[in-house]
Design a protein around this motif. Structure first.
Motif, short mmCIF file in Angstrom:
data_model
loop_
_atom_site.label_atom_id
_atom_site.label_comp_id
_atom_site.label_asym_id
_atom_site.label_seq_id
_atom_site.Cartn_x
_atom_site.Cartn_y
_atom_site.Cartn_z
N ILE A 73 0.83 -1.20 0.00
CA ILE A 73 0.00 0.00 0.00
C ILE A 73 0.87 1.25 0.00
CG2 ILE A 73 -1.65 1.33 1.38
CD1 ILE A 73 -2.79 -1.39 2.31
N THR A 74 1.91 1.26 0.83
CA THR A 74 2.77 2.45 0.88
C THR A 74 3.50 2.66 -0.45
OG1 THR A 74 4.65 1.22 1.82
CG2 THR A 74 3.10 2.23 3.37
N ASN A 75 3.83 1.60 -1.12
CA ASN A 75 4.52 1.72 -2.41
C ASN A 75 3.61 2.31 -3.48
OD1 ASN A 75 6.90 0.64 -1.40
ND2 ASN A 75 6.36 -1.45 -1.97
N ALA A 76 2.30 2.19 -3.26
CA ALA A 76 1.35 2.66 -4.27
C ALA A 76 0.79 4.05 -3.97
CB ALA A 76 0.18 1.67 -4.39
N VAL A 77 1.14 4.61 -2.80
CA VAL A 77 0.62 5.93 -2.40
C VAL A 77 1.80 6.85 -2.12
CG1 VAL A 77 -0.83 7.18 -0.76
CG2 VAL A 77 -1.43 4.83 -1.40
N ASP A 78 1.76 8.06 -2.63
CA ASP A 78 2.87 9.00 -2.48
C ASP A 78 3.09 9.41 -1.02
OD1 ASP A 78 3.29 8.98 -5.19
OD2 ASP A 78 2.11 10.81 -5.57
N ASP A 79 4.38 9.47 -0.62
CA ASP A 79 4.81 10.06 0.65
C ASP A 79 4.29 9.33 1.88
OD1 ASP A 79 6.15 12.11 -0.73
OD2 ASP A 79 4.28 13.26 -0.88
N ILE A 80 3.94 8.04 1.75
CA ILE A 80 3.48 7.26 2.89
C ILE A 80 4.56 6.25 3.28
CG2 ILE A 80 1.82 5.49 3.63
CD1 ILE A 80 0.60 8.14 3.72
N TYR A 81 4.75 6.05 4.59
CA TYR A 81 5.77 5.13 5.08
C TYR A 81 5.17 4.19 6.13
CZ TYR A 81 9.02 8.58 3.11
OH TYR A 81 9.69 9.44 2.28
N VAL A 82 5.67 2.97 6.17
CA VAL A 82 5.42 2.10 7.32
C VAL A 82 6.32 2.59 8.45
CG1 VAL A 82 5.64 -0.22 8.29
CG2 VAL A 82 4.74 0.09 5.98
N SER A 83 5.73 3.04 9.55
CA SER A 83 6.51 3.64 10.62
C SER A 83 6.59 2.79 11.87
CB SER A 83 5.92 5.01 10.98
OG SER A 83 4.54 4.90 11.25
N ASN A 84 5.57 1.99 12.15
CA ASN A 84 5.55 1.17 13.36
C ASN A 84 5.01 -0.22 13.03
OD1 ASN A 84 4.76 4.10 14.00
ND2 ASN A 84 5.56 3.42 15.97
N ILE A 85 5.73 -1.23 13.46
CA ILE A 85 5.23 -2.61 13.39
C ILE A 85 4.87 -2.99 14.83
CG2 ILE A 85 5.71 -4.97 12.66
CD1 ILE A 85 8.01 -3.76 10.94
N ASN A 86 3.62 -2.83 15.17
CA ASN A 86 3.20 -3.06 16.55
C ASN A 86 2.98 -4.53 16.86
OD1 ASN A 86 3.33 -0.36 17.17
ND2 ASN A 86 1.16 0.03 16.79
N SER A 87 2.46 -5.26 15.90
CA SER A 87 2.24 -6.69 16.04
C SER A 87 2.16 -7.28 14.64
CB SER A 87 0.95 -6.97 16.81
OG SER A 87 -0.20 -6.63 16.03
N GLU A 88 1.98 -8.56 14.56
CA GLU A 88 1.89 -9.18 13.24
C GLU A 88 0.69 -8.68 12.45
OE1 GLU A 88 1.95 -13.37 13.75
OE2 GLU A 88 4.10 -13.46 14.24
N GLN A 89 -0.32 -8.19 13.16
CA GLN A 89 -1.55 -7.76 12.51
C GLN A 89 -1.89 -6.29 12.77
OE1 GLN A 89 -3.65 -9.73 10.36
NE2 GLN A 89 -1.75 -10.92 10.37
N GLN A 90 -0.95 -5.50 13.28
CA GLN A 90 -1.18 -4.06 13.42
C GLN A 90 0.04 -3.29 12.95
OE1 GLN A 90 -1.29 -1.23 17.01
NE2 GLN A 90 -3.45 -1.72 16.76
N ILE A 91 -0.16 -2.52 11.90
CA ILE A 91 0.90 -1.73 11.30
C ILE A 91 0.47 -0.26 11.33
CG2 ILE A 91 2.31 -1.38 9.24
CD1 ILE A 91 2.59 -4.18 10.38
N VAL A 92 1.43 0.64 11.57
CA VAL A 92 1.13 2.08 11.58
C VAL A 92 1.83 2.74 10.40
CG1 VAL A 92 1.31 4.24 12.88
CG2 VAL A 92 0.84 2.09 14.08
N LEU A 93 1.10 3.61 9.71
CA LEU A 93 1.64 4.37 8.59
C LEU A 93 1.77 5.84 8.97
CD1 LEU A 93 -0.54 2.94 5.64
CD2 LEU A 93 1.52 1.96 6.69
#
Length: 301
Positions: A137-157
């Motif tokens: 998803i981040t690769n397909a949207v401008d200026d978005i980054y994966v910033s936090n890997i909280n758990s295997e099923q919760q990611i923060v952008l």
């Protein structure tokens, strides 16, 4: 019995968290207020929390106040870690950084972050998608980054709000359980904050940072840091680097941790780590009195 003190990051705050503090918390509040020349009790309202630095100062105060209370009750940490701003609380708890220096640095840190992105940016939690899907998803949207890997099923952008809205729709199209903004007004833990991080690094050169007396676990690298120079690097640049609470929790487990105690005002870190510590104790000190924590640890022993 090995105990892990975990300090939460932004998004856990609530207005008024510094009102009603006990003796330990009030002592920390006074020390921090004197250090920065501001009355912290005037900085924990909903309006004040629109400023990043006020939120971060409140989290540091609440966390160290509880840390000192638990230590006075005989609960000593075998390991400390903090997510984002929580890393500063962890460094103080590790006796590597003084509270007064931490207060001044956190004030500067928050102002630098707020000044770099005063509006139009933020962070969003996505539930139910793994890291690979989030990165698609981040690769397909401008200026978005994966910033936090909280758990295997919760990611923060992190990124611009307009781009986060697009990412939220794409996440739901991919089966996300939720995609919701968190209470952060800057794009933390991504390269967008590298310039403010460099300025904070310069400020650290005027501060004494010692070798930790308690093992300090970096939530950026997932490794224990003993070297003071490496600790400075971790604290100064953590705002611009991806975090992984998932890796940190696993690293803590591998260190032989039996009890995870999350400092106020959160319960999120403990909740995310319950699976990792399924055969131990996970306790939120925000809702559990020190006496009960001692009792529960005693029963585990």
């Amino acid at each position: 019995m090995r105990v892990f003190f975990a300090f939460p990051g932004q998004g856990t705050q609530r207005p008024g968290i510094l009102h009603g503090l006990n003796t330990f918390g009030l002592s920390v509040l006074e020390e921090m207020s004197n250090a920065i020349g501001l009355d912290l009790l005037t900085l924990d309202s909903a309006e004040a929390f629109e400023r990043t630095e006020n939120v971060q100062l409140a989290l540091l105060c609440a966390g160290i106040g509880k840390c000192r209370e638990l230590e006075a009750a005989g609960i000593q940490p075998s390991l400390v870690a903090g997510l984002s701003i929580g890393a500063f609380g962890a460094a103080v708890a590790a006796h590597a950084l003084s509270l007064t220096d931490a207060a001044r640095l956190v004030l500067l840190r928050g102002r630098l972050m707020q000044g770099a992105y005063p509006s139009g940016y933020g962070m969003m939690a996505i539930g139910g998608l793994n890291l690979n899907t989030a990165e698609d998803i981040t690769n397909a949207v401008d200026d978005i980054y994966v910033s936090n890997i909280n758990s295997e099923q919760q990611i923060v952008l992190s990124g611009p709000l307009s781009s986060l809205d697009i990412a939220a729709k794409r996440a739901k199209d991919r089966g996300a359980l939720y995609a919701k903004r968190i209470q952060v007004t800057v794009p933390s833990h991504c390269p967008l904050l590298m310039c403010p991080a460099k300025v904070l690094m310069e400020a650290f050169q005027k501060v004494e940072v010692k070798r930790p007396k308690v093992p300090y676990l970096s939530v950026n690298s997932g490794r224990v840091i003993w070297d003071a120079t490496k600790l400075v690097d971790d604290l100064a640049f953590n705002m611009a680097r991806r975090t992984s609470w998932l890796d940190a929790a696993q690293a803590a487990k591998e260190q032989g941790i039996d009890v995870l105690i999350e400092m106020p005002p959160g319960g999120i870190l403990g909740s995310l780590a319950k699976t990792t510590f399924a055969d131990g104790l996970v306790i939120s000190s925000s809702t559990t009195p020190a006496e009960e924590i001692i009792e529960r640890i005693g029963r585990l022993q």
